[in-house]
Design a protein around this motif. Sequence first.
Motif, PDB file in Angstrom:
ATOM      1  N   LEU A  79       3.156  -5.232   0.756  1.00 15.94           N
ATOM      2  CA  LEU A  79       2.800  -4.291   1.822  1.00 15.94           C
ATOM      3  C   LEU A  79       2.151  -5.054   2.963  1.00 15.94           C
ATOM      4  O   LEU A  79       1.360  -5.957   2.736  1.00 15.94           O
ATOM      5  N   ALA A  80       2.505  -4.703   4.163  1.00 19.49           N
ATOM      6  CA  ALA A  80       1.816  -5.206   5.358  1.00 19.49           C
ATOM      7  C   ALA A  80       2.455  -4.477   6.518  1.00 19.49           C
ATOM      8  O   ALA A  80       3.694  -4.372   6.588  1.00 19.49           O
ATOM      9  N   GLY A  81       1.618  -3.970   7.427  1.00 21.85           N
ATOM     10  CA  GLY A  81       2.097  -3.085   8.478  1.00 21.85           C
ATOM     11  C   GLY A  81       1.676  -1.675   8.080  1.00 21.85           C
ATOM     12  O   GLY A  81       2.028  -1.201   6.991  1.00 21.85           O
ATOM     13  N   THR A  82       0.885  -1.045   8.944  1.00 21.20           N
ATOM     14  CA  THR A  82       0.241   0.218   8.590  1.00 21.20           C
ATOM     15  C   THR A  82       0.182   1.128   9.798  1.00 21.20           C
ATOM     16  O   THR A  82      -0.022   0.652  10.922  1.00 21.20           O
ATOM     17  N   THR A  83       0.354   2.439   9.579  1.00 19.56           N
ATOM     18  CA  THR A  83       0.065   3.406  10.645  1.00 19.56           C
ATOM     19  C   THR A  83      -0.488   4.682  10.017  1.00 19.56           C
ATOM     20  O   THR A  83      -0.362   4.900   8.808  1.00 19.56           O
ATOM     21  N   ASP A 103       6.645  -8.200  12.213  1.00 18.78           N
ATOM     22  CA  ASP A 103       6.212  -9.604  12.170  1.00 18.78           C
ATOM     23  C   ASP A 103       5.154  -9.789  11.088  1.00 18.78           C
ATOM     24  O   ASP A 103       5.226 -10.688  10.258  1.00 18.78           O
ATOM     25  N   GLU A 104       4.157  -8.909  11.144  1.00 19.49           N
ATOM     26  CA  GLU A 104       3.049  -8.958  10.196  1.00 19.49           C
ATOM     27  C   GLU A 104       3.588  -8.870   8.761  1.00 19.49           C
ATOM     28  O   GLU A 104       3.131  -9.577   7.864  1.00 19.49           O
ATOM     29  N   HIS A 105       4.569  -7.992   8.590  1.00 19.04           N
ATOM     30  CA  HIS A 105       5.168  -7.793   7.265  1.00 19.04           C
ATOM     31  C   HIS A 105       5.952  -9.034   6.832  1.00 19.04           C
ATOM     32  O   HIS A 105       5.869  -9.463   5.674  1.00 19.04           O
ATOM     33  N   MET A 129      -8.951   4.163   7.920  1.00 20.32           N
ATOM     34  CA  MET A 129      -7.954   4.849   7.079  1.00 20.32           C
ATOM     35  C   MET A 129      -7.923   4.242   5.684  1.00 20.32           C
ATOM     36  O   MET A 129      -7.760   4.928   4.695  1.00 20.32           O
ATOM     37  N   LYS A 130      -8.059   2.923   5.640  1.00 18.71           N
ATOM     38  CA  LYS A 130      -7.958   2.237   4.349  1.00 18.71           C
ATOM     39  C   LYS A 130      -9.201   2.468   3.481  1.00 18.71           C
ATOM     40  O   LYS A 130      -9.135   2.346   2.258  1.00 18.71           O
ATOM     41  N   PHE A 131     -10.342   2.778   4.123  1.00 18.14           N
ATOM     42  CA  PHE A 131     -11.553   3.094   3.351  1.00 18.14           C
ATOM     43  C   PHE A 131     -11.486   4.497   2.749  1.00 18.14           C
ATOM     44  O   PHE A 131     -12.254   4.817   1.849  1.00 18.14           O
ATOM     45  N   VAL A 175      -3.940 -13.560  10.549  1.00 17.46           N
ATOM     46  CA  VAL A 175      -5.122 -13.629   9.681  1.00 17.46           C
ATOM     47  C   VAL A 175      -5.512 -12.200   9.307  1.00 17.46           C
ATOM     48  O   VAL A 175      -5.356 -11.281  10.109  1.00 17.46           O
ATOM     49  N   VAL A 176      -5.978 -12.033   8.088  1.00 12.56           N
ATOM     50  CA  VAL A 176      -6.403 -10.699   7.640  1.00 12.56           C
ATOM     51  C   VAL A 176      -7.923 -10.664   7.633  1.00 12.56           C
ATOM     52  O   VAL A 176      -8.565 -11.443   6.930  1.00 12.56           O
ATOM     53  N   LEU A 177      -8.482  -9.783   8.450  1.00 14.62           N
ATOM     54  CA  LEU A 177      -9.940  -9.673   8.545  1.00 14.62           C
ATOM     55  C   LEU A 177     -10.401  -8.351   7.952  1.00 14.62           C
ATOM     56  O   LEU A 177      -9.770  -7.306   8.170  1.00 14.62           O
TER      57      LEU A 177
END
Length: 415
Positions: A237-241, A265-267, A405-407, A178-180
Motif C-alpha cells: 500500500l502507498a498512496g492515500t486519499t 509515483d509514491e506507490h 485519517m490514518k490515526f 521519505v515517509v514521515l
Amino acid sequence: MSDTPPVPRLHVETTRVDDLKLLIPLIDPRHPLIWMRKGQGIAGIGEALRLEFSGPDRMLDACAAWKEVVDAATVTDPISAPGTGLVAFGTFAFADDSAASSVLIVPRLVLGKRDGRFWITRTSVEGEDPASVVTPTARPLGPEYRISLLPGAVSAEGFRASVDAAIARIADQQLSKVVLARDLTGHLPAGSDLRRPLTDLALGYPDCWTYAVDGFVGSSPETLVRVDHGTVSARVLAGTTSRGTDAEADQEKAVALATSTKDLDEHGYAVTSVMAALTPHSRNLTVSEIPFTLKLPNLWHLASDIEGTLSDGSTSLDLIAALHPTAAVAGTPTSSALALIHELEPFDRGRYAGPVGWVGADGDGEWAVALRSAQVDESGDITAFAGCGIVTDSDPEHEYLETKMKFRPIVEAFG
Ligand SMILES: C=C(O[C@@H]1C=C(C(=O)O)C=C[C@H]1O)C(=O)O
C-alpha cells in the motif's frame, strides 16, 4: 545484539474442537495476543516462551533462535493448517537502534479458527505438568473507558515543517521519497481492558489484520509477507486519499487516486522495494499490472498484490528480514530515507511500521506492516504514530490531514 535465554524444550499439542465463538472475549484483558482478519485467526493466552531481540540483526537473530526452539520442540499437530501446531506471535522494532524490544512469544494456549476449522494448541515447557495449561472461558469486558490522544513530541506545525524540509531535500535530489510520521500520546486508566479497543478495531476494520502482541495493538491493511506451503504473497500500500461524503464523491476520490501521478509515483517506489527484496527468494513473482484502489472505512489506498513461489526455502522470518523497511514506511533509497527520518523525527518509532504477525514451526507465517497501531505500556501510557510518504509534489497540509485519517482507527477505538 540479541539477548536470548537458553532454549527450553516445548511440548506442543493441537487438538480439533467443534466450535470457538468469538476469540477476543477469551484472551487476557491486559496482555492480549491476537492476530485476526475477517473474524478468523489465532488468539494466544499466557507465555510458554518469550524471546527478545534488539539491534540491526534482530530479525535474523529471531530466525536462528526460532529454528532452535522448533528443533527442540515436540509437536503433535493433526491439522497442519496455517496457525496450528507450534506458533509464536511477534513484533519487531522499526529502527536498528530502537529502544523498543522485538519479541517472539509462544503462548501457553492458542485458540484458532480458519475456514470452518477450530482448534486449541496447548504448550508446556519440559518439566511442567501439561495439565496446568487450562482452557479459558469468555470473561465479560471490563468497564468502558474513553481517553484522548494528543500530539506528543511533534505538533501539527512541527509536522508540516518537517514535510517542508523533506520536500526541499527531495528537490535537492538527495532522495526520491521519505515517509514521515508524527505521534499522539495519552494515558489509560489503571486496569483498562484492552479487549475493548481490539473489539472495536476487529469489528470496524474487518478487512485489516487486527493484532495485539506485547501491548502493541492495531489494525493494519498492509500485508508485509505471507508464506503458506511454498507460496509467498504481499499486499503493498502507498498512496492515500480521503473517502467522499456521498457515493458519487467517493467514487470520484477513488478515480482521482488511481490516476494521480503523485500517488502512482509514491506507490511505484513501494512496489519496487518489495519486488527487489522478494526476487532473490522467489520465482514466478507477479504483481498486479496496475495498482487497484482499496476501500477502508477511513480512507482509500492504492494497493498492489504480489504473489510467487518460494525458491530457496526461506521462512517468513527470513523474508521479513529481507523486506523491512519497505519504501511504504521508509522511502527510497532506503539508507537516505532512514537517515532523514532519523534527522526529522524527534522520537523512536518503537514497533510502529515494523513487522507484526506470527511464525509457525515450518517457518510459514503471516506478517503485517504495523500501521494504525498503538503501544500500551505497563504504566498505561499509550503512544500512537501515523505517517505518510513524501514525494516531490507533496503538500504539507495535505500530508498532515492524511495522518489524521490514518490515526482514526486508533483514536476512535480508544476514544
Ligand atoms: C505510514 C503509514 O502508511 C503507509 C503510507 C501510505 C501513504 O503514504 O500513502 C499508505 C499506506 C502505508 O503503506 C501509516 O499508516 O502510518
